[in-house]
Write a protein that holds these residues in place. Sequence first.
Motif, short mmCIF file in Angstrom:
data_model
loop_
_atom_site.label_atom_id
_atom_site.label_comp_id
_atom_site.label_asym_id
_atom_site.label_seq_id
_atom_site.Cartn_x
_atom_site.Cartn_y
_atom_site.Cartn_z
N ASP A 120 0.80 -1.24 0.00
CA ASP A 120 0.00 0.00 0.00
C ASP A 120 0.83 1.28 0.00
O ASP A 120 0.39 2.29 -0.55
N PHE A 121 1.99 1.28 0.59
CA PHE A 121 2.77 2.51 0.72
C PHE A 121 3.94 2.58 -0.26
O PHE A 121 4.83 3.41 -0.12
N MET A 122 3.90 1.73 -1.27
CA MET A 122 4.92 1.75 -2.31
C MET A 122 4.48 2.67 -3.45
O MET A 122 3.29 2.98 -3.58
N THR A 123 5.44 3.08 -4.26
CA THR A 123 5.09 3.86 -5.46
C THR A 123 4.49 2.90 -6.49
O THR A 123 4.65 1.67 -6.40
N CYS A 124 3.84 3.47 -7.48
CA CYS A 124 3.23 2.65 -8.52
C CYS A 124 4.27 1.79 -9.23
O CYS A 124 4.02 0.63 -9.54
N LYS A 125 5.43 2.37 -9.49
CA LYS A 125 6.49 1.61 -10.16
C LYS A 125 6.91 0.41 -9.32
O LYS A 125 7.08 -0.70 -9.83
N GLN A 126 7.06 0.62 -8.02
CA GLN A 126 7.45 -0.48 -7.13
C GLN A 126 6.36 -1.57 -7.10
O GLN A 126 6.67 -2.76 -7.11
N ILE A 127 5.11 -1.14 -7.05
CA ILE A 127 4.00 -2.09 -7.01
C ILE A 127 3.99 -2.92 -8.29
O ILE A 127 3.86 -4.15 -8.26
N ASP A 140 6.46 -3.47 -10.37
CA ASP A 140 7.63 -4.34 -10.41
C ASP A 140 7.43 -5.58 -9.53
O ASP A 140 7.77 -6.69 -9.93
N ASN A 180 -4.13 2.54 -5.21
CA ASN A 180 -3.32 3.71 -5.54
C ASN A 180 -3.55 4.23 -6.95
O ASN A 180 -2.81 5.10 -7.41
N CYS A 207 -2.96 2.87 -9.83
CA CYS A 207 -1.81 2.61 -10.71
C CYS A 207 -2.32 1.96 -12.00
O CYS A 207 -3.26 1.17 -11.98
#
Length: 112
Positions: free
Chosen positions: A41-48, A50, A104, A106
Amino acid sequence: MAARATSRSRLITCLAVLALAGCGSVSDPAGFSIVSQDRFDFMTCKQIVDQRNGQAGRMKQLAELMEKAEASPGGFIVSATAYRSEYVHSRALLAAADRAAKLNNCDAPKAN
């Protein structure tokens, strides 16, 4: 004495039937997997994205390994013990990543 032996064998038979019935009711041999739903939940869209793509790739790899194992005699047992629990865990992580991507907003492409 013979009545006592017959009673004991009936008890053992009933217990064996109950144990086998319990095994037959389990739909997933690995049981279940516990994954924190807010893990991503608290990651950036790119991290999610990936993380999601990594889990989708691992699931594909595990599915191929399970299929290969099940092709041999007794392979179902190998598949269930070696790969199934990790496959179930990866599937749960993929679902959590999908949930976080949706939460988020994304634009995560669906990977299969």
